[in-house]
Design a protein around this motif. Structure first.
Motif, PDB file in Angstrom:
ATOM      1  N   LYS A  47      -5.839  -6.761   4.919  1.00 19.81           N
ATOM      2  CA  LYS A  47      -7.686  -6.905   4.366  1.00 19.81           C
ATOM      3  C   LYS A  47      -7.872  -8.385   5.470  1.00 19.81           C
ATOM      4  O   LYS A  47      -9.493  -7.568   5.450  1.00 19.81           O
ATOM      5  N   GLY A  48      -7.793  -9.034   4.986  1.00 21.73           N
ATOM      6  CA  GLY A  48      -7.706 -10.050   5.801  1.00 21.73           C
ATOM      7  C   GLY A  48      -8.448 -10.264   7.558  1.00 21.73           C
ATOM      8  O   GLY A  48      -9.867 -10.487   8.469  1.00 21.73           O
ATOM      9  N   ILE A  49      -7.694  -9.305   7.678  1.00 27.48           N
ATOM     10  CA  ILE A  49      -8.116  -8.387   9.678  1.00 27.48           C
ATOM     11  C   ILE A  49      -9.401  -7.298   9.229  1.00 27.48           C
ATOM     12  O   ILE A  49      -9.381  -7.033  10.286  1.00 27.48           O
ATOM     13  N   GLY A  50     -10.088  -7.418   7.523  1.00 23.40           N
ATOM     14  CA  GLY A  50     -10.899  -6.447   7.796  1.00 23.40           C
ATOM     15  C   GLY A  50     -10.613  -4.993   7.543  1.00 23.40           C
ATOM     16  O   GLY A  50     -11.166  -3.861   7.918  1.00 23.40           O
ATOM     17  N   ILE A  51      -9.618  -4.491   7.682  1.00 23.55           N
ATOM     18  CA  ILE A  51      -8.776  -2.567   7.207  1.00 23.55           C
ATOM     19  C   ILE A  51      -9.475  -2.693   5.984  1.00 23.55           C
ATOM     20  O   ILE A  51      -9.068  -3.983   5.016  1.00 23.55           O
ATOM     21  N   THR A  52     -10.107  -1.504   5.547  1.00 21.56           N
ATOM     22  CA  THR A  52     -10.449  -0.961   4.286  1.00 21.56           C
ATOM     23  C   THR A  52      -9.511  -0.254   3.645  1.00 21.56           C
ATOM     24  O   THR A  52     -10.490   0.590   2.351  1.00 21.56           O
ATOM     25  N   SER A  53      -8.962   0.411   4.107  1.00 19.45           N
ATOM     26  CA  SER A  53      -8.166   2.206   3.860  1.00 19.45           C
ATOM     27  C   SER A  53      -6.822   2.129   4.744  1.00 19.45           C
ATOM     28  O   SER A  53      -6.533   1.951   5.785  1.00 19.45           O
ATOM     29  N   ILE A  54      -5.939   2.563   3.933  1.00 19.70           N
ATOM     30  CA  ILE A  54      -4.887   2.891   4.141  1.00 19.70           C
ATOM     31  C   ILE A  54      -4.557   4.319   3.970  1.00 19.70           C
ATOM     32  O   ILE A  54      -4.982   5.191   2.957  1.00 19.70           O
ATOM     33  N   ARG A  55      -3.205   4.622   4.745  1.00 20.94           N
ATOM     34  CA  ARG A  55      -2.801   5.907   4.369  1.00 20.94           C
ATOM     35  C   ARG A  55      -1.717   6.165   4.316  1.00 20.94           C
ATOM     36  O   ARG A  55      -0.745   5.654   5.100  1.00 20.94           O
ATOM     37  N   ILE A  56      -1.513   6.937   3.617  1.00 25.32           N
ATOM     38  CA  ILE A  56      -0.280   6.902   2.486  1.00 25.32           C
ATOM     39  C   ILE A  56       0.401   8.436   2.899  1.00 25.32           C
ATOM     40  O   ILE A  56      -0.573   9.361   2.027  1.00 25.32           O
ATOM     41  N   GLY A  57       1.226   8.558   2.040  1.00 21.90           N
ATOM     42  CA  GLY A  57       1.853   9.805   2.000  1.00 21.90           C
ATOM     43  C   GLY A  57       2.336  10.130   1.371  1.00 21.90           C
ATOM     44  O   GLY A  57       3.188   9.163   0.474  1.00 21.90           O
ATOM     45  N   ALA A  58       1.976  11.238   0.429  1.00 19.99           N
ATOM     46  CA  ALA A  58       2.132  11.715  -1.152  1.00 19.99           C
ATOM     47  C   ALA A  58       3.031  13.116  -0.384  1.00 19.99           C
ATOM     48  O   ALA A  58       2.334  14.082  -0.127  1.00 19.99           O
ATOM     49  N   ASP A  59       4.009  12.502  -0.275  1.00 23.65           N
ATOM     50  CA  ASP A  59       5.464  13.230   0.071  1.00 23.65           C
ATOM     51  C   ASP A  59       6.175  14.497  -1.549  1.00 23.65           C
ATOM     52  O   ASP A  59       6.525  14.035  -2.041  1.00 23.65           O
ATOM     53  N   TRP A  60       5.710  15.546  -1.087  1.00 20.52           N
ATOM     54  CA  TRP A  60       6.061  16.749  -1.804  1.00 20.52           C
ATOM     55  C   TRP A  60       7.513  16.368  -2.100  1.00 20.52           C
ATOM     56  O   TRP A  60       8.068  16.198  -3.122  1.00 20.52           O
ATOM     57  N   ALA A  61       8.845  15.949  -0.908  1.00 23.77           N
ATOM     58  CA  ALA A  61      10.344  15.873  -1.099  1.00 23.77           C
ATOM     59  C   ALA A  61       9.953  14.809  -2.201  1.00 23.77           C
ATOM     60  O   ALA A  61      11.308  14.678  -3.027  1.00 23.77           O
ATOM     61  N   TRP A  62       9.371  13.998  -2.442  1.00 26.24           N
ATOM     62  CA  TRP A  62       9.759  12.211  -3.096  1.00 26.24           C
ATOM     63  C   TRP A  62       9.616  12.860  -3.998  1.00 26.24           C
ATOM     64  O   TRP A  62      10.301  12.711  -5.082  1.00 26.24           O
TER      65      TRP A  62
END
Length: 175
Positions: free
Chosen positions: A17-32
């Motif tokens: 966030k400190g370097i300006g990132i506002t969104s994160i892509r996360i895996g919702a893995d069915w196998a997990w």
């Protein structure tokens, strides 16, 4: 973020966030989440990741991916990234993901990751099978929350090499 302590997750997210990132892509893995079978869910790991990202004041793009061995297509069980045997079963999981996380502020759902690459869609990329998965998932997620944004999985920069499928060819073959 996967399997990191909450303190480590918070530190990493604060740095991002400190370097300006506002969104994160996360895996919702069915196998997990449904590794033990079709009637069991273990949301604990994904819940922690979503909570950490939301606590950091960031948005989440959930990539619904993966397939547990019990739901894998014939010839794909036991592989690292098997395609689902039944688009409707995958769509049921996608709806469960949306029902759980849309109320928590997750509005973006991506269906799979690089389905044109044999490492991510086994036993081999299949535009028709992926299209069936995408259509079923889109309908199931929109039934849960019509305001969500559902996007096709990102495609890998591949060539038509007999194993992988070029992104343009893959898209052309989807319809």
């Amino acid at each position: 973020l996967i399997s990191q302590t909450p303190a480590t997750q918070a530190a990493w997210l604060a740095n991002l966030k400190g370097i300006g990132i506002t969104s994160i892509r996360i895996g919702a893995d069915w196998a997990w989440v449904q590794y033990a079978g079709p009637t069991t869910y273990d949301w604990s790991q994904l819940d922690q990741e979503i909570a950490a990202v939301r606590a950091a004041g960031m948005t989440v793009d959930l990539v619904i991916t993966g397939c547990p061995p019990w739901a894998a297509a014939s010839g794909a069980a036991g592989q690292s990234s098997p395609q689902p045997a039944d688009p409707a079963a995958y769509a049921t999981f996608a709806a469960a993901v949306a029902a759980r996380y849309a109320p928590q502020g997750v509005t973006d759902f991506e269906i799979w990751n690089e389905p044109n690459n044999v490492n991510f869609w086994q036993p081999a990329p299949n535009p028709a099978a992926y299209t069936a998965l995408l259509r079923a998932s889109y309908a199931s997620i929109k039934a849960v929350d019509p305001s969500t944004f559902v996007i096709t999985g990102g495609l890998a920069p591949e060539s038509n090499d007999g194993t992988n499928i070029n992104a343009v060819t893959f898209l052309s073959d989807m319809y």
